[in-house]
Design a protein around this motif. Structure first.
Motif, PDB file in Angstrom:
ATOM      1  N   LYS A   9       0.882  -1.520   0.136  1.00 34.45           N
ATOM      2  CA  LYS A   9      -0.134   0.119   0.062  1.00 34.45           C
ATOM      3  C   LYS A   9       0.974   1.011   0.192  1.00 34.45           C
ATOM      4  CE  LYS A   9      -3.974  -1.823   2.364  1.00 34.45           C
ATOM      5  NZ  LYS A   9      -4.978  -1.474   3.359  1.00 34.45           N
ATOM      6  N   LYS A  10       1.626   1.210   1.099  1.00 37.67           N
ATOM      7  CA  LYS A  10       3.311   2.333   0.542  1.00 37.67           C
ATOM      8  C   LYS A  10       3.783   2.859  -0.904  1.00 37.67           C
ATOM      9  CE  LYS A  10       6.953   3.904   3.728  1.00 37.67           C
ATOM     10  NZ  LYS A  10       8.426   3.149   4.181  1.00 37.67           N
ATOM     11  N   GLU A  11       4.479   1.419  -1.380  1.00 45.31           N
ATOM     12  CA  GLU A  11       4.493   1.808  -2.735  1.00 45.31           C
ATOM     13  C   GLU A  11       3.985   2.817  -3.875  1.00 45.31           C
ATOM     14  OE1 GLU A  11       5.907  -1.838  -3.380  1.00 45.31           O
ATOM     15  OE2 GLU A  11       7.398  -1.984  -2.039  1.00 45.31           O
ATOM     16  N   ALA A  12       2.324   1.833  -3.324  1.00 43.03           N
ATOM     17  CA  ALA A  12       1.385   2.523  -4.387  1.00 43.03           C
ATOM     18  C   ALA A  12       0.857   3.543  -4.255  1.00 43.03           C
ATOM     19  CB  ALA A  12       0.291   1.928  -4.356  1.00 43.03           C
ATOM     20  N   ILE A  13       1.363   4.517  -2.936  1.00 44.36           N
ATOM     21  CA  ILE A  13       1.364   6.023  -2.726  1.00 44.36           C
ATOM     22  C   ILE A  13       2.658   6.532  -2.856  1.00 44.36           C
ATOM     23  CG2 ILE A  13      -1.214   5.264  -1.623  1.00 44.36           C
ATOM     24  CD1 ILE A  13       0.144   6.339   1.281  1.00 44.36           C
ATOM     25  N   ILE A  14       3.641   6.010  -2.269  1.00 44.05           N
ATOM     26  CA  ILE A  14       4.763   6.820  -2.487  1.00 44.05           C
ATOM     27  C   ILE A  14       5.792   6.710  -3.320  1.00 44.05           C
ATOM     28  CG2 ILE A  14       7.340   6.354  -1.164  1.00 44.05           C
ATOM     29  CD1 ILE A  14       4.894   7.917   0.799  1.00 44.05           C
ATOM     30  N   ASP A  15       6.805   7.612  -3.846  1.00 40.81           N
ATOM     31  CA  ASP A  15       7.356   7.704  -4.961  1.00 40.81           C
ATOM     32  C   ASP A  15       8.231   7.060  -4.365  1.00 40.81           C
ATOM     33  OD1 ASP A  15       7.925   8.967  -8.271  1.00 40.81           O
ATOM     34  OD2 ASP A  15       9.611   9.936  -6.557  1.00 40.81           O
ATOM     35  N   THR A  16       8.824   6.458  -5.508  1.00 39.83           N
ATOM     36  CA  THR A  16      10.258   5.114  -4.602  1.00 39.83           C
ATOM     37  C   THR A  16      11.577   5.851  -4.891  1.00 39.83           C
ATOM     38  OG1 THR A  16       9.931   4.833  -7.232  1.00 39.83           O
ATOM     39  CG2 THR A  16       9.604   2.543  -5.711  1.00 39.83           C
ATOM     40  N   LEU A  17      11.747   7.469  -6.104  1.00 34.66           N
ATOM     41  CA  LEU A  17      13.147   7.630  -6.280  1.00 34.66           C
ATOM     42  C   LEU A  17      12.981   9.022  -5.841  1.00 34.66           C
ATOM     43  CD1 LEU A  17      15.056   8.524  -8.062  1.00 34.66           C
ATOM     44  CD2 LEU A  17      14.385   9.854  -9.436  1.00 34.66           C
ATOM     45  N   THR A  18      12.145   9.978  -4.991  1.00 35.70           N
ATOM     46  CA  THR A  18      12.175  11.053  -3.791  1.00 35.70           C
ATOM     47  C   THR A  18      11.583  10.297  -2.540  1.00 35.70           C
ATOM     48  OG1 THR A  18       9.591  11.509  -4.483  1.00 35.70           O
ATOM     49  CG2 THR A  18      11.701  12.346  -6.209  1.00 35.70           C
ATOM     50  N   SER A  19      10.993   9.482  -2.641  1.00 36.63           N
ATOM     51  CA  SER A  19      10.020   8.939  -1.418  1.00 36.63           C
ATOM     52  C   SER A  19       8.819  10.269  -0.624  1.00 36.63           C
ATOM     53  CB  SER A  19      11.166   8.633   0.414  1.00 36.63           C
ATOM     54  OG  SER A  19      12.206   8.026  -0.579  1.00 36.63           O
ATOM     55  N   ILE A  20       8.518  10.343  -0.442  1.00 33.86           N
ATOM     56  CA  ILE A  20       7.845  11.603  -0.979  1.00 33.86           C
ATOM     57  C   ILE A  20       6.207  11.041  -1.806  1.00 33.86           C
ATOM     58  CG2 ILE A  20       8.290  13.079   0.140  1.00 33.86           C
ATOM     59  CD1 ILE A  20       8.175  14.411  -2.710  1.00 33.86           C
ATOM     60  N   TYR A  21       5.321  11.310  -1.440  1.00 36.56           N
ATOM     61  CA  TYR A  21       3.448  10.968  -1.623  1.00 36.56           C
ATOM     62  C   TYR A  21       3.974  10.569  -3.598  1.00 36.56           C
ATOM     63  CZ  TYR A  21       2.114  10.458   2.691  1.00 36.56           C
ATOM     64  OH  TYR A  21       1.420  10.335   4.374  1.00 36.56           O
ATOM     65  N   ASN A  22       2.993  10.131  -4.560  1.00 42.38           N
ATOM     66  CA  ASN A  22       3.109   9.952  -5.605  1.00 42.38           C
ATOM     67  C   ASN A  22       1.971  10.925  -6.189  1.00 42.38           C
ATOM     68  OD1 ASN A  22       1.140   8.126  -5.183  1.00 42.38           O
ATOM     69  ND2 ASN A  22       2.711   6.467  -6.427  1.00 42.38           N
ATOM     70  N   ARG A  23       1.486  11.148  -7.689  1.00 43.27           N
ATOM     71  CA  ARG A  23       0.292  11.795  -8.128  1.00 43.27           C
ATOM     72  C   ARG A  23      -0.782  10.700  -7.716  1.00 43.27           C
ATOM     73  NH1 ARG A  23       0.198  14.925 -13.754  1.00 43.27           N
ATOM     74  NH2 ARG A  23      -2.334  15.864 -13.181  1.00 43.27           N
ATOM     75  N   ASN A  24      -0.791   9.475  -7.932  1.00 37.59           N
ATOM     76  CA  ASN A  24      -2.050   8.624  -7.294  1.00 37.59           C
ATOM     77  C   ASN A  24      -2.621   9.127  -6.392  1.00 37.59           C
ATOM     78  OD1 ASN A  24      -1.892   7.166  -9.469  1.00 37.59           O
ATOM     79  ND2 ASN A  24      -1.294   4.820  -8.334  1.00 37.59           N
ATOM     80  N   PHE A  25      -1.457   9.256  -5.109  1.00 37.21           N
ATOM     81  CA  PHE A  25      -2.164   9.226  -3.384  1.00 37.21           C
ATOM     82  C   PHE A  25      -2.487  11.130  -3.245  1.00 37.21           C
ATOM     83  CE2 PHE A  25      -1.278  10.529   0.493  1.00 37.21           C
ATOM     84  CZ  PHE A  25      -2.398   9.389   0.969  1.00 37.21           C
ATOM     85  N   LEU A  26      -2.519  12.097  -4.923  1.00 38.32           N
ATOM     86  CA  LEU A  26      -2.618  13.823  -4.930  1.00 38.32           C
ATOM     87  C   LEU A  26      -3.370  13.302  -5.220  1.00 38.32           C
ATOM     88  CD1 LEU A  26      -1.721  16.429  -4.675  1.00 38.32           C
ATOM     89  CD2 LEU A  26      -1.444  16.246  -7.724  1.00 38.32           C
ATOM     90  N   GLU A  27      -4.461  12.554  -6.409  1.00 34.74           N
ATOM     91  CA  GLU A  27      -5.024  12.647  -6.565  1.00 34.74           C
ATOM     92  C   GLU A  27      -6.771  11.866  -5.920  1.00 34.74           C
ATOM     93  OE1 GLU A  27      -5.237  10.306 -10.485  1.00 34.74           O
ATOM     94  OE2 GLU A  27      -4.420  12.522 -10.959  1.00 34.74           O
ATOM     95  N   LYS A  28      -5.948  11.785  -4.996  1.00 36.72           N
ATOM     96  CA  LYS A  28      -7.074  10.699  -3.799  1.00 36.72           C
ATOM     97  C   LYS A  28      -7.230  12.139  -2.581  1.00 36.72           C
ATOM     98  CE  LYS A  28      -8.121   7.210  -0.072  1.00 36.72           C
ATOM     99  NZ  LYS A  28      -7.663   8.155   1.316  1.00 36.72           N
TER     100      LYS A  28
END
Length: 404
Positions: free
Chosen positions: A241-260
Protein backbone atom coordinates in the motif's frame (compact mmCIF):
# COMPACT_ATOMS: atom_id res chain seq x y z
CA UNK A 1 4.63 4.06 -41.74
CA UNK A 2 5.95 0.55 -42.44
CA UNK A 3 2.96 -1.77 -42.02
CA UNK A 4 5.19 -4.65 -41.05
CA UNK A 5 6.33 -2.87 -37.89
CA UNK A 6 4.09 -1.48 -35.17
CA UNK A 7 5.13 -0.71 -31.58
CA UNK A 8 1.50 -0.90 -30.44
CA UNK A 9 0.99 -4.32 -32.03
CA UNK A 10 4.28 -5.61 -30.61
CA UNK A 11 3.33 -4.35 -27.14
CA UNK A 12 0.03 -6.26 -27.30
CA UNK A 13 1.90 -9.40 -28.36
CA UNK A 14 4.51 -8.99 -25.62
CA UNK A 15 1.93 -8.19 -22.94
CA UNK A 16 0.17 -11.45 -23.82
CA UNK A 17 3.55 -13.20 -23.94
CA UNK A 18 4.46 -11.85 -20.48
CA UNK A 19 1.24 -13.31 -19.07
CA UNK A 20 2.08 -16.67 -20.69
CA UNK A 21 5.63 -16.46 -19.29
CA UNK A 22 4.26 -15.72 -15.81
CA UNK A 23 2.04 -18.80 -16.08
CA UNK A 24 5.04 -20.88 -17.22
CA UNK A 25 7.19 -19.59 -14.35
CA UNK A 26 4.41 -20.47 -11.92
CA UNK A 27 3.98 -23.91 -13.53
CA UNK A 28 7.72 -24.60 -13.17
CA UNK A 29 7.61 -23.50 -9.49
CA UNK A 30 10.28 -20.85 -10.11
CA UNK A 31 10.68 -17.70 -8.07
CA UNK A 32 8.64 -14.94 -9.66
CA UNK A 33 11.08 -12.04 -9.90
CA UNK A 34 12.45 -9.57 -12.43
CA UNK A 35 15.61 -11.57 -13.13
CA UNK A 36 13.70 -14.74 -14.04
CA UNK A 37 11.28 -12.76 -16.24
CA UNK A 38 14.20 -11.11 -18.09
CA UNK A 39 15.71 -14.55 -18.78
CA UNK A 40 12.43 -15.65 -20.37
CA UNK A 41 12.06 -12.38 -22.31
CA UNK A 42 15.60 -12.69 -23.68
CA UNK A 43 14.53 -15.99 -25.29
CA UNK A 44 11.49 -14.30 -26.87
CA UNK A 45 11.85 -13.99 -30.65
CA UNK A 46 9.58 -10.94 -30.96
CA UNK A 47 11.55 -8.83 -28.50
CA UNK A 48 14.87 -9.94 -29.97
CA UNK A 49 13.61 -8.93 -33.40
CA UNK A 50 12.63 -5.52 -32.00
CA UNK A 51 16.04 -4.97 -30.43
CA UNK A 52 17.80 -5.87 -33.69
CA UNK A 53 15.47 -3.94 -35.97
CA UNK A 54 16.31 -0.57 -37.47
CA UNK A 55 13.27 1.70 -37.23
CA UNK A 56 15.05 4.97 -37.82
CA UNK A 57 13.18 5.61 -41.08
CA UNK A 58 9.76 5.74 -39.38
CA UNK A 59 7.79 8.98 -39.01
CA UNK A 60 8.36 10.34 -35.49
CA UNK A 61 4.85 11.82 -35.06
CA UNK A 62 3.25 8.50 -35.93
CA UNK A 63 5.56 6.67 -33.50
CA UNK A 64 4.62 9.15 -30.76
CA UNK A 65 0.93 8.44 -31.39
CA UNK A 66 1.63 4.73 -31.08
CA UNK A 67 3.47 5.26 -27.81
CA UNK A 68 0.63 7.33 -26.34
CA UNK A 69 -1.70 4.54 -27.43
CA UNK A 70 0.51 2.05 -25.51
CA UNK A 71 0.37 4.27 -22.40
CA UNK A 72 -3.43 4.37 -22.61
CA UNK A 73 -3.38 0.57 -22.30
CA UNK A 74 -1.34 0.56 -19.09
CA UNK A 75 -2.39 3.82 -17.40
CA UNK A 76 -5.01 2.00 -15.31
CA UNK A 77 -2.27 -0.36 -14.05
CA UNK A 78 0.81 1.82 -13.52
CA UNK A 79 1.00 4.72 -11.02
CA UNK A 80 0.20 8.13 -12.49
CA UNK A 81 3.66 9.57 -11.80
CA UNK A 82 5.29 6.79 -13.86
CA UNK A 83 2.80 7.37 -16.70
CA UNK A 84 3.51 11.13 -16.56
CA UNK A 85 7.27 10.49 -16.73
CA UNK A 86 6.81 8.30 -19.80
CA UNK A 87 4.63 10.94 -21.46
CA UNK A 88 7.35 13.52 -20.92
CA UNK A 89 9.97 11.10 -22.26
CA UNK A 90 7.86 10.59 -25.40
CA UNK A 91 7.54 14.37 -25.91
CA UNK A 92 11.25 14.95 -25.28
CA UNK A 93 12.51 12.18 -27.57
CA UNK A 94 13.67 13.73 -30.80
CA UNK A 95 15.70 10.84 -32.22
CA UNK A 96 13.48 8.11 -33.69
CA UNK A 97 16.18 5.51 -32.94
CA UNK A 98 15.82 6.15 -29.15
CA UNK A 99 12.22 4.89 -29.08
CA UNK A 100 13.36 1.26 -28.87
CA UNK A 101 14.96 1.81 -25.44
CA UNK A 102 11.89 3.80 -24.31
CA UNK A 103 9.68 0.91 -25.43
CA UNK A 104 11.74 -1.51 -23.33
CA UNK A 105 11.44 0.85 -20.31
CA UNK A 106 7.63 0.89 -20.61
CA UNK A 107 7.50 -2.88 -21.05
CA UNK A 108 9.81 -3.35 -18.07
CA UNK A 109 7.67 -1.05 -15.86
CA UNK A 110 4.55 -2.97 -16.87
CA UNK A 111 6.15 -6.36 -16.13
CA UNK A 112 7.76 -5.21 -12.85
CA UNK A 113 4.51 -3.80 -11.50
CA UNK A 114 2.66 -6.92 -12.59
CA UNK A 115 5.18 -9.12 -10.77
CA UNK A 116 4.80 -7.02 -7.61
CA UNK A 117 1.01 -7.36 -7.68
CA UNK A 118 1.14 -11.10 -8.40
CA UNK A 119 3.73 -11.75 -5.68
CA UNK A 120 1.64 -9.87 -3.12
CA UNK A 121 -1.47 -11.77 -4.20
CA UNK A 122 0.44 -15.07 -3.97
CA UNK A 123 1.62 -14.25 -0.44
CA UNK A 124 -1.93 -13.39 0.61
CA UNK A 125 -3.26 -16.56 -0.99
CA UNK A 126 -0.56 -18.80 0.54
CA UNK A 127 -1.19 -17.43 4.03
CA UNK A 128 -4.95 -17.77 3.58
CA UNK A 129 -4.56 -21.40 2.50
CA UNK A 130 -2.26 -22.11 5.44
CA UNK A 131 -4.65 -20.32 7.81
CA UNK A 132 -7.63 -22.34 6.56
CA UNK A 133 -5.63 -25.54 6.89
CA UNK A 134 -4.54 -24.51 10.38
CA UNK A 135 -8.12 -23.68 11.38
CA UNK A 136 -9.25 -27.10 10.19
CA UNK A 137 -6.46 -28.94 12.05
CA UNK A 138 -6.79 -26.73 15.12
CA UNK A 139 -10.52 -27.28 15.15
CA UNK A 140 -9.92 -31.05 15.34
CA UNK A 141 -7.26 -30.62 18.00
CA UNK A 142 -9.45 -28.37 20.11
CA UNK A 143 -12.27 -30.91 19.92
CA UNK A 144 -9.78 -33.62 20.92
CA UNK A 145 -8.72 -31.49 23.89
CA UNK A 146 -12.35 -31.00 24.89
CA UNK A 147 -12.96 -34.75 24.61
CA UNK A 148 -9.84 -35.50 26.65
CA UNK A 149 -10.93 -32.99 29.31
CA UNK A 150 -14.38 -34.55 29.29
CA UNK A 151 -12.88 -38.02 29.81
CA UNK A 152 -10.84 -36.74 32.77
CA UNK A 153 -13.97 -35.32 34.42
CA UNK A 154 -15.98 -38.50 33.74
CA UNK A 155 -13.24 -40.65 35.24
CA UNK A 156 -13.03 -38.34 38.24
CA UNK A 157 -16.78 -38.67 38.82
CA UNK A 158 -16.56 -42.47 38.52
CA UNK A 159 -13.64 -42.61 40.95
CA UNK A 160 -15.55 -40.48 43.45
CA UNK A 161 -18.56 -42.75 43.09
CA UNK A 162 -16.37 -45.85 43.69
CA UNK A 163 -14.84 -44.17 46.70
CA UNK A 164 -18.32 -43.42 48.07
CA UNK A 165 -19.32 -47.07 47.58
CA UNK A 166 -16.20 -48.28 49.38
CA UNK A 167 -16.85 -45.92 52.27
CA UNK A 168 -20.47 -47.04 52.52
CA UNK A 169 -19.33 -50.68 52.56
CA UNK A 170 -16.84 -49.92 55.33
CA UNK A 171 -19.56 -48.16 57.26
CA UNK A 172 -21.91 -51.15 56.99
CA UNK A 173 -19.21 -53.65 57.92
CA UNK A 174 -18.20 -51.50 60.86
CA UNK A 175 -21.75 -51.52 62.19
CA UNK A 176 -22.02 -55.30 61.84
CA UNK A 177 -18.60 -56.25 63.23
CA UNK A 178 -18.42 -56.81 67.01
CA UNK A 179 -14.79 -57.97 67.24
CA UNK A 180 -12.60 -54.87 67.52
CA UNK A 181 -9.43 -56.62 66.36
CA UNK A 182 -11.17 -58.05 63.35
CA UNK A 183 -12.74 -54.63 62.64
CA UNK A 184 -9.35 -52.95 62.87
CA UNK A 185 -7.87 -55.49 60.47
CA UNK A 186 -10.68 -55.04 57.95
CA UNK A 187 -10.47 -51.27 58.19
CA UNK A 188 -6.74 -51.28 57.58
CA UNK A 189 -7.17 -53.54 54.54
CA UNK A 190 -9.90 -51.33 53.12
CA UNK A 191 -7.90 -48.15 53.76
CA UNK A 192 -4.87 -49.75 52.10
CA UNK A 193 -6.98 -50.55 49.02
CA UNK A 194 -8.40 -47.03 48.95
CA UNK A 195 -4.91 -45.55 49.31
CA UNK A 196 -3.61 -47.77 46.52
CA UNK A 197 -6.51 -46.83 44.24
CA UNK A 198 -6.06 -43.15 45.01
CA UNK A 199 -2.35 -43.38 44.24
CA UNK A 200 -3.03 -45.13 40.92
CA UNK A 201 -5.73 -42.60 40.10
CA UNK A 202 -3.42 -39.72 40.98
CA UNK A 203 -0.64 -41.11 38.77
CA UNK A 204 -3.08 -41.65 35.90
CA UNK A 205 -4.50 -38.16 36.37
CA UNK A 206 -1.03 -36.60 36.32
CA UNK A 207 -0.31 -38.41 33.05
CA UNK A 208 -3.60 -37.20 31.55
CA UNK A 209 -2.98 -33.61 32.68
CA UNK A 210 0.57 -33.70 31.30
CA UNK A 211 -0.75 -34.90 27.95
CA UNK A 212 -3.43 -32.20 27.98
CA UNK A 213 -0.82 -29.57 28.83
CA UNK A 214 1.43 -30.74 25.97
CA UNK A 215 -1.48 -30.73 23.52
CA UNK A 216 -2.53 -27.24 24.63
CA UNK A 217 1.06 -25.97 24.25
CA UNK A 218 1.26 -27.44 20.73
CA UNK A 219 -1.95 -25.67 19.74
CA UNK A 220 -0.62 -22.43 21.29
CA UNK A 221 2.64 -22.78 19.33
CA UNK A 222 0.75 -23.28 16.08
CA UNK A 223 -1.52 -20.32 16.85
CA UNK A 224 1.55 -18.13 17.53
CA UNK A 225 3.18 -19.39 14.33
CA UNK A 226 0.17 -18.38 12.25
CA UNK A 227 -0.17 -15.12 14.13
CA UNK A 228 3.39 -14.29 13.04
CA UNK A 229 2.60 -15.28 9.44
CA UNK A 230 -0.50 -13.09 9.44
CA UNK A 231 1.54 -10.21 10.93
CA UNK A 232 4.14 -10.67 8.17
CA UNK A 233 1.36 -10.69 5.60
CA UNK A 234 -0.07 -7.50 7.11
CA UNK A 235 3.38 -5.90 6.86
CA UNK A 236 3.67 -7.01 3.22
CA UNK A 237 0.26 -5.55 2.39
CA UNK A 238 1.14 -2.40 4.34
CA UNK A 239 4.39 -2.08 2.35
CA UNK A 240 2.54 -2.68 -0.91
CA UNK A 241 0.00 0.00 0.00
CA UNK A 242 2.88 2.33 0.86
CA UNK A 243 4.56 1.65 -2.48
CA UNK A 244 1.26 2.39 -4.20
CA UNK A 245 1.22 5.94 -2.76
CA UNK A 246 4.96 6.70 -2.37
CA UNK A 247 7.23 7.83 -5.19
CA UNK A 248 10.10 5.33 -4.98
CA UNK A 249 12.76 7.78 -6.19
CA UNK A 250 12.05 10.72 -3.87
CA UNK A 251 10.28 8.93 -0.98
CA UNK A 252 7.46 11.47 -0.93
CA UNK A 253 3.85 10.87 -1.98
CA UNK A 254 3.07 10.24 -5.65
CA UNK A 255 0.40 11.68 -7.92
CA UNK A 256 -1.91 8.71 -7.34
CA UNK A 257 -2.16 9.68 -3.69
CA UNK A 258 -2.53 13.37 -4.57
CA UNK A 259 -5.68 12.56 -6.54
CA UNK A 260 -7.12 11.01 -3.39
CA UNK A 261 -5.91 13.56 -0.82
CA UNK A 262 -6.51 16.87 -2.60
CA UNK A 263 -10.30 16.35 -3.03
CA UNK A 264 -10.48 15.39 0.67
CA UNK A 265 -8.61 18.53 1.77
CA UNK A 266 -10.65 20.65 -0.64
CA UNK A 267 -13.85 19.22 0.88
CA UNK A 268 -12.62 20.28 4.37
CA UNK A 269 -11.93 23.77 3.01
CA UNK A 270 -15.48 23.97 1.64
CA UNK A 271 -17.26 22.41 4.62
CA UNK A 272 -15.40 24.02 7.52
CA UNK A 273 -14.26 27.24 5.82
CA UNK A 274 -10.63 26.39 6.61
CA UNK A 275 -7.84 28.07 4.67
CA UNK A 276 -6.11 25.86 2.08
CA UNK A 277 -3.11 26.74 -0.08
CA UNK A 278 -1.13 24.91 -2.74
CA UNK A 279 2.49 25.26 -3.88
CA UNK A 280 3.66 23.92 -7.25
CA UNK A 281 7.38 23.76 -8.02
CA UNK A 282 9.24 22.90 -11.24
CA UNK A 283 13.02 22.51 -11.44
CA UNK A 284 14.50 24.97 -13.93
CA UNK A 285 16.36 23.53 -16.96
CA UNK A 286 16.20 20.00 -15.60
CA UNK A 287 16.68 18.47 -19.06
CA UNK A 288 20.12 20.13 -19.22
CA UNK A 289 21.04 18.48 -15.92
CA UNK A 290 20.22 15.05 -17.36
CA UNK A 291 21.88 15.81 -20.70
CA UNK A 292 25.08 17.30 -19.25
CA UNK A 293 25.54 15.24 -16.08
CA UNK A 294 23.53 12.08 -16.66
CA UNK A 295 20.32 10.65 -15.25
CA UNK A 296 21.98 9.49 -12.03
CA UNK A 297 22.83 13.09 -11.13
CA UNK A 298 19.30 14.07 -12.22
CA UNK A 299 17.87 11.50 -9.82
CA UNK A 300 20.04 12.88 -7.00
CA UNK A 301 18.74 16.37 -7.75
CA UNK A 302 15.14 15.14 -7.52
CA UNK A 303 15.90 13.50 -4.16
CA UNK A 304 17.57 16.70 -2.95
CA UNK A 305 14.57 18.83 -3.97
CA UNK A 306 12.20 16.53 -2.06
CA UNK A 307 14.46 16.83 1.01
CA UNK A 308 14.46 20.64 0.77
CA UNK A 309 10.66 20.64 0.52
CA UNK A 310 10.28 18.31 3.53
CA UNK A 311 12.72 20.43 5.58
CA UNK A 312 10.66 23.57 5.02
CA UNK A 313 7.10 22.38 5.65
CA UNK A 314 5.11 21.31 8.71
CA UNK A 315 4.04 17.79 9.58
CA UNK A 316 0.47 18.58 8.51
CA UNK A 317 1.62 19.76 5.06
CA UNK A 318 1.63 17.07 2.36
CA UNK A 319 4.34 16.96 -0.33
CA UNK A 320 3.95 15.10 -3.66
CA UNK A 321 6.02 14.40 -6.72
CA UNK A 322 3.57 15.65 -9.32
CA UNK A 323 5.48 14.10 -12.22
CA UNK A 324 8.94 14.37 -13.77
CA UNK A 325 10.63 17.36 -12.18
CA UNK A 326 7.42 18.90 -10.81
CA UNK A 327 6.43 18.87 -7.14
CA UNK A 328 3.27 19.96 -5.36
CA UNK A 329 2.59 20.71 -1.68
CA UNK A 330 -0.82 20.88 -0.03
CA UNK A 331 -0.85 23.26 2.96
CA UNK A 332 -4.00 22.85 5.11
CA UNK A 333 -5.03 25.70 7.46
CA UNK A 334 -2.69 28.03 5.51
CA UNK A 335 -3.54 31.33 3.83
CA UNK A 336 -1.71 32.80 0.83
CA UNK A 337 0.71 34.96 2.85
CA UNK A 338 1.73 32.01 5.01
CA UNK A 339 2.16 29.78 1.95
CA UNK A 340 4.36 32.44 0.33
CA UNK A 341 6.70 32.34 3.35
CA UNK A 342 7.12 28.57 2.86
CA UNK A 343 7.67 28.88 -0.91
CA UNK A 344 10.27 31.63 -0.44
CA UNK A 345 12.11 29.53 2.16
CA UNK A 346 12.32 26.66 -0.34
CA UNK A 347 13.51 29.01 -3.10
CA UNK A 348 16.13 30.57 -0.79
CA UNK A 349 17.55 27.19 0.31
CA UNK A 350 17.86 26.06 -3.33
CA UNK A 351 19.70 29.27 -4.24
CA UNK A 352 22.16 28.74 -1.38
CA UNK A 353 23.09 25.22 -2.56
CA UNK A 354 25.81 24.42 -5.10
CA UNK A 355 26.45 20.89 -6.34
CA UNK A 356 30.04 19.88 -7.08
CA UNK A 357 30.23 17.21 -9.78
CA UNK A 358 33.55 16.09 -11.28
CA UNK A 359 35.09 19.48 -10.70
CA UNK A 360 32.08 21.31 -12.14
CA UNK A 361 29.58 23.46 -10.24
CA UNK A 362 25.85 22.89 -10.62
CA UNK A 363 23.32 25.32 -9.24
CA UNK A 364 19.71 24.15 -9.00
CA UNK A 365 16.84 26.62 -9.06
CA UNK A 366 13.10 26.28 -9.35
CA UNK A 367 10.10 28.22 -10.56
CA UNK A 368 7.29 28.20 -8.01
CA UNK A 369 3.59 29.02 -8.14
CA UNK A 370 1.52 29.62 -4.98
CA UNK A 371 -2.22 30.05 -4.59
CA UNK A 372 -4.97 29.86 -1.99
CA UNK A 373 -8.28 28.07 -2.54
CA UNK A 374 -11.28 30.32 -3.22
CA UNK A 375 -15.01 29.76 -2.64
CA UNK A 376 -15.61 29.71 -6.40
CA UNK A 377 -12.89 27.07 -6.95
CA UNK A 378 -13.06 23.46 -7.93
CA UNK A 379 -10.13 21.09 -7.44
CA UNK A 380 -9.39 21.43 -11.17
CA UNK A 381 -9.46 25.25 -11.17
CA UNK A 382 -7.17 25.33 -8.11
CA UNK A 383 -4.59 23.13 -9.84
CA UNK A 384 -4.87 25.07 -13.10
CA UNK A 385 -4.32 28.41 -11.35
CA UNK A 386 -1.20 27.28 -9.50
CA UNK A 387 0.11 25.63 -12.69
CA UNK A 388 -0.48 28.87 -14.65
CA UNK A 389 1.43 30.82 -11.96
CA UNK A 390 4.33 28.38 -12.23
CA UNK A 391 4.42 28.76 -16.05
CA UNK A 392 4.31 32.54 -15.65
CA UNK A 393 7.29 32.34 -13.26
CA UNK A 394 9.14 30.37 -15.96
CA UNK A 395 8.34 32.96 -18.64
CA UNK A 396 9.40 35.85 -16.39
CA UNK A 397 12.91 34.46 -15.99
CA UNK A 398 12.69 31.36 -13.75
CA UNK A 399 14.11 31.02 -10.21
CA UNK A 400 11.25 32.93 -8.63
CA UNK A 401 7.99 32.65 -6.69
CA UNK A 402 4.71 33.97 -8.07
CA UNK A 403 1.40 34.00 -6.24
CA UNK A 404 -2.18 34.75 -7.10
Amino acid sequence: MNKKFSYSKIFDELAAEILNILKEIRKNNQALDKKVLIEYLNKNETINQLLKSNNCDLQIDEVRREFFNILSKVESILPNDIIDDFKKDIDKTRDICEFNSLFIKILNAFATYLIKVINTFNKVWDVLKETLKFMEVSNDKIFDLIESSKEVFIEEIKNNENLDLQLEKIEKETKLENDLENLKKKLLEKLSDIKKNLKETQSHRKHQLKKLENDVNKVKEEINKYKMQIQQLQETIKQFKKEAIIDTLTSIYNRNFLEKVLPEEFEKFKRYNQALSVIMLDIDDFKKVNDNFGHQVGDNVLRYISTVIKNNIRKVDIPFRYGGEEFLVILPHTNLDQALVVANRICKELNETLFKIKGLSLKITASIGVTEARDSDTVESLIKRVDDLLLKAKKEGKNRVLSG
